[in-house]
Enzyme design. Structure first.
Site, PDB file in Angstrom:
ATOM      1  N   ARG A 140      49.081  31.724  48.535  1.00  0.00           N
ATOM      2  CA  ARG A 140      50.080  32.759  48.776  1.00  0.00           C
ATOM      3  C   ARG A 140      49.893  33.411  50.131  1.00  0.00           C
ATOM      4  O   ARG A 140      50.835  33.738  50.812  1.00  0.00           O
ATOM      5  CB  ARG A 140      50.014  33.828  47.664  1.00  0.00           C
ATOM      6  CG  ARG A 140      50.913  33.478  46.488  1.00  0.00           C
ATOM      7  CD  ARG A 140      50.805  34.514  45.424  1.00  0.00           C
ATOM      8  NE  ARG A 140      49.411  34.674  44.995  1.00  0.00           N
ATOM      9  CZ  ARG A 140      49.014  35.311  43.915  1.00  0.00           C
ATOM     10  NH1 ARG A 140      49.913  35.902  43.138  1.00  0.00           N
ATOM     11  NH2 ARG A 140      47.760  35.403  43.584  1.00  0.00           N
ATOM     12  N   LYS A 191      39.354  27.404  25.742  1.00  0.00           N
ATOM     13  CA  LYS A 191      38.370  26.351  26.025  1.00  0.00           C
ATOM     14  C   LYS A 191      38.039  25.575  24.751  1.00  0.00           C
ATOM     15  O   LYS A 191      37.929  24.353  24.758  1.00  0.00           O
ATOM     16  CB  LYS A 191      37.111  26.985  26.616  1.00  0.00           C
ATOM     17  CG  LYS A 191      37.356  27.626  27.993  1.00  0.00           C
ATOM     18  CD  LYS A 191      36.177  28.506  28.404  1.00  0.00           C
ATOM     19  CE  LYS A 191      36.405  29.126  29.778  1.00  0.00           C
ATOM     20  NZ  LYS A 191      35.414  30.202  30.065  1.00  0.00           N
ATOM     21  N   GLU A 205      37.078  41.282  34.516  1.00  0.00           N
ATOM     22  CA  GLU A 205      38.311  41.692  35.180  1.00  0.00           C
ATOM     23  C   GLU A 205      38.597  43.170  34.915  1.00  0.00           C
ATOM     24  O   GLU A 205      38.065  43.754  33.963  1.00  0.00           O
ATOM     25  CB  GLU A 205      39.496  40.886  34.622  1.00  0.00           C
ATOM     26  CG  GLU A 205      39.292  39.401  34.586  1.00  0.00           C
ATOM     27  CD  GLU A 205      39.607  38.726  35.911  1.00  0.00           C
ATOM     28  OE1 GLU A 205      40.322  39.336  36.738  1.00  0.00           O
ATOM     29  OE2 GLU A 205      39.123  37.606  36.133  1.00  0.00           O
ATOM     30  N   GLY A 246      32.676  25.681  32.738  1.00  0.00           N
ATOM     31  CA  GLY A 246      32.408  25.675  34.176  1.00  0.00           C
ATOM     32  C   GLY A 246      31.687  24.450  34.692  1.00  0.00           C
ATOM     33  O   GLY A 246      32.211  23.339  34.641  1.00  0.00           O
ATOM     34  N   VAL A 274      37.341  29.469  43.949  1.00  0.00           N
ATOM     35  CA  VAL A 274      37.085  28.078  43.577  1.00  0.00           C
ATOM     36  C   VAL A 274      37.699  27.125  44.599  1.00  0.00           C
ATOM     37  O   VAL A 274      37.057  26.165  45.051  1.00  0.00           O
ATOM     38  CB  VAL A 274      37.614  27.776  42.160  1.00  0.00           C
ATOM     39  CG1 VAL A 274      37.419  26.299  41.809  1.00  0.00           C
ATOM     40  CG2 VAL A 274      36.913  28.660  41.131  1.00  0.00           C
ATOM     41  N   GLU A 322      37.666  18.734  34.054  1.00  0.00           N
ATOM     42  CA  GLU A 322      36.275  19.055  33.716  1.00  0.00           C
ATOM     43  C   GLU A 322      35.981  20.544  33.865  1.00  0.00           C
ATOM     44  O   GLU A 322      35.214  21.124  33.089  1.00  0.00           O
ATOM     45  CB  GLU A 322      35.329  18.249  34.614  1.00  0.00           C
ATOM     46  CG  GLU A 322      33.846  18.459  34.378  1.00  0.00           C
ATOM     47  CD  GLU A 322      33.405  18.006  32.981  1.00  0.00           C
ATOM     48  OE1 GLU A 322      33.372  16.801  32.734  1.00  0.00           O
ATOM     49  OE2 GLU A 322      33.099  18.866  32.141  1.00  0.00           O
ATOM     50  N   GLY A 353      31.830  30.880  38.277  1.00  0.00           N
ATOM     51  CA  GLY A 353      31.363  30.987  39.652  1.00  0.00           C
ATOM     52  C   GLY A 353      32.022  29.932  40.507  1.00  0.00           C
ATOM     53  O   GLY A 353      32.312  28.825  40.049  1.00  0.00           O
ATOM     54  N   GLY A 383      31.620  42.472  38.977  1.00  0.00           N
ATOM     55  CA  GLY A 383      32.565  41.379  39.176  1.00  0.00           C
ATOM     56  C   GLY A 383      32.510  40.319  38.089  1.00  0.00           C
ATOM     57  O   GLY A 383      33.122  39.267  38.211  1.00  0.00           O
TER      58      GLY A 383
END
Lengths: 440, 440
Positions: free
Chosen positions: B46, B207, B192, B136, B15, B131, B304, B189
């Site tokens: 990181r 959410k 997880e 998403g 993202v 938002e 996404g 994908g």
């Protein structure tokens, strides 16, 4: 808490009355959301004596809406008079000139004078808001203007007129004619006594012109919309659509194309599985195709006093909170000029329903004329006509029978040319029906 | 044009990288919409050496995101680190304390600390925007916070987790087990390595807690969400749903009820004809029921990199335009306290799949226990088991067979009590399956 945000409502029809009632009913929530008490302090309407079920005591009455627009007792003018010219336009112009914030639900005004009004509002430093002007209670103006600034939009399309969708839904479900459904829609109050503006697509075109400007950052160009209504849709087209896996909807479509933006309103075949095909009755829906979000669809009420008032009050709350955005998403001066694309250059799939003489070689003749212009056919459907077999040993009566073609992508120009050649060949008993296909 | 709006991006995963790219790609449009040039001036992550396909030259690098949050070169901090505690929380807190505008996509952080953070942001006079934290790329936060202030919301529900919807869609279409679909989702994908957070409903609950606060003006109460995931849904339930005219979706539902607001996440039977039932795969959808607009549905991508970045950039554009709204739609101090309603008091229709011993009188015994608690049955479905007929002249094998009940509205408490009585009667071969029904 700062000073009250004083609202003047010009036009007290169904929507105006709903706005006045809603502001009173939601006073606490609106104050919490905006930090200001919102109060209607002035109204204007033609008929002072009509009972609207509203308590208007303590609210100033103006016979002249432009006087309301100039009143020192009003911070924000809500124009609900309607019409592209006359008192509506004069009221909005007077309000802007007087430095008031303006909210309008007037799609005709926006479609025809939106650019000039936006420029005037920006020059005067006031907000001009119009959430209710397209798709009624669906917050699609906000979504396009504020929700997708990271996206390049490639297409916006939608069901923007509840009257048309109601008529098409009933035609499809009950096999009725356009005329019969229109009559019912009028009886139920879904259609006006003169329904031309709705059923011939002009209302959709106004709304589309506004959405196009927001989606593509171009000047509003209502005259550039190619418009075709639903009065020519036949029950047979709906039967054929069903058989071929489509539904017919009146869509407004704005689409990036080579050389500009296509804007078109017409009956459209949409795949039965698409989100927009599920939208029935007076409901509206808008789908936005954009590079980052992919596809976004908003479905909700397109009209009605409460739903439209919901959009008007959302605008009022934004303005009460002091939010001032460029009217059309970017400063009017920064809008790109509208770049029209001729419908002849539109490329897409087509449903073509011909009424041909039931004679040997007709289908071959039609297919040949299509092939000459490199139009590929996805399917051909010839409908059996019940009375035919008895008259000819080959089942051919010479009588008019429907022949339906679904084409792969072709330009409108080549389709029209092929149909002219087919007509010149004397193969057609009636003018052809052409309905564009819109794919997801 | 005023000064640049300088963005610091903390967290450069999918993202974060998409946000940095989008701001550069849409620079002109963003400047036109907001009146300011928006530029990423600082990033933090990181791993400094990973190739993200981004040109980061001229952009300051911070190993410590809280240092980025305090940097004098940053006007707006974008937190994309994730997690309810640790560096994400420290970064947002540091940014607020330093008087920066904050954008976050972090639903866990908002769900657990949204109230305190909103209060801190308001005390400091800075904006906290989020938002991207729910649904998403769908601008549902904006719709709820700004699009419906004239409405009293009665219910918000939606498909808020793409992983679960992908799994349920494949189970339904292909008759596969939950386990098989989860494995595929992991390979693609969409899920997880540890899928608990998604498939057991916790992500949806986070959410939902955010949407509830916006819809009802109540304090965020993530701990008050009743949560049940999809791991217990059997292929047989999907077959039965299909037969009975339903689909199964993992819904988050917040609903005004007697004494408070119900918040619940669970597999849900929705009528096949509803808009939400059409939503397949990783797509998300939210429906809002409100008094003025009636029903409003928003459908779009739930996850996404690009879609999430679209929401983040929309927030950034609002803040660049100087828009400062109360984080949760009204000042944190003006939020009503959350008023939980126990699930036992939830009233609705139920799908109950019992596994009973195939013996005479079992269906009657079950129906009696239901009737004793005044639970009315809309339908009873007993599945024929193929091998049964050969073993008993009456077609009863004594073996476990499914018995499905659809109830009319009943409270969860009475349903559970009836099922306990049925179990005590020794009628059940397995624990019962209970799936709530949500009607339009």
């Amino acid at each position: 808490m700062t000073q009250d945000f004083r609202i003047g409502v010009a036009g007290l029809g169904t929507v105006g009355a709903a706005v006045v009632g809603m502001i009173a009913r939601r006073a606490e929530a609106l104050a919490a959301a905006t930090g200001r008490r919102i109060a209607v302090t002035a109204v204007s309407s033609r008929d002072r004596n009509r009972d609207r079920g509203l308590d208007l005591s303590g609210i100033a009455w103006f016979d002249d809406p432009t006087a309301l627009a100039r009143s020192a007792e009003v911070d924000c003018v809500v124009e609900l008079i309607g019409g592209a010219e006359g008192p509506a336009k004069a009221t909005v112009e007077a309000a802007i000139a007087a430095g008031k914030a303006v909210v309008t639900a007037n799609k005709a005004l926006l479609a025809h004078h939106g650019g000039a009004l936006a420029q005037a509002a920006e020059a005067r430093g006031v907000a001009l808001a119009y959430e209710a002007s397209a798709a009624g209670g669906i917050p699609v103006i906000k979504a396009l203007r504020e929700g997708l600034p990271g996206n390049e939009v490639s297409r916006v399309y939608g069901i923007l007129n509840g009257t048309c969708n109601y008529i098409l839904t009933r035609m499809e479900r009950e096999g009725l004619t356009f005329e019969a459904c229109l009559k019912d829609a009028q009886a139920l109050g879904y259609a006006e006594a003169d329904p031309t503006f709705d059923v011939e697509g002009f209302d959709t075109a106004h709304k589309l012109a506004i959405l196009t400007s927001l989606a593509f950052g171009t000047a509003i160009d209502a005259e550039g919309v190619a418009v075709e209504g639903i009065s020519g849709v036949q029950p047979l087209d709906l039967t054929m659509a069903e058989e071929l896996g489509y539904r017919i909807k009146l869509l407004g479509v704005a689409q990036r194309a080579e050389g500009g933006i296509e804007q078109r309103v017409h009956p459209t075949m949409v795949p039965k599985s698409s989100a927009i095909a599920q939208v029935m009755g007076v409901t509206n829906a808008v789908t936005i195709d954009a590079d980052a979000v992919g596809e976004l669809t908003l479905i909700g009420p397109g009209a009605g006093g409460q739903a439209t008032a919901s959009a008007v009050v959302a605008d009022i709350a934004d303005l009460a909170a002091g939010i001032l955005r460029p009217t059309l998403g970017r400063p009017a001066a920064a809008l790109a000029p509208a770049a029209r694309v001729e419908m002849a250059r539109h490329e897409g799939g087509y449903y073509v329903r011909l009424t041909v003489h039931d004679r040997p070689g007709v289908a071959a003749g039609v297919a040949t004329r299509m092939a000459e212009r490199a139009i590929s056919l996805e399917s051909i459907l010839q409908r059996r006509v019940e009375h035919a077999a008895s008259e000819d040993p080959h089942g051919r009566s010479g009588r008019p029978v429907p022949l339906v073609l679904i084409t792969y992508a072709a330009t409108e120009g080549t389709i029209r040319a092929a149909l002219e050649a087919i007509a010149a060949d004397g193969l057609l008993a009636e003018a052809p029906q052409v309905i564009r296909i819109e794919r997801e």
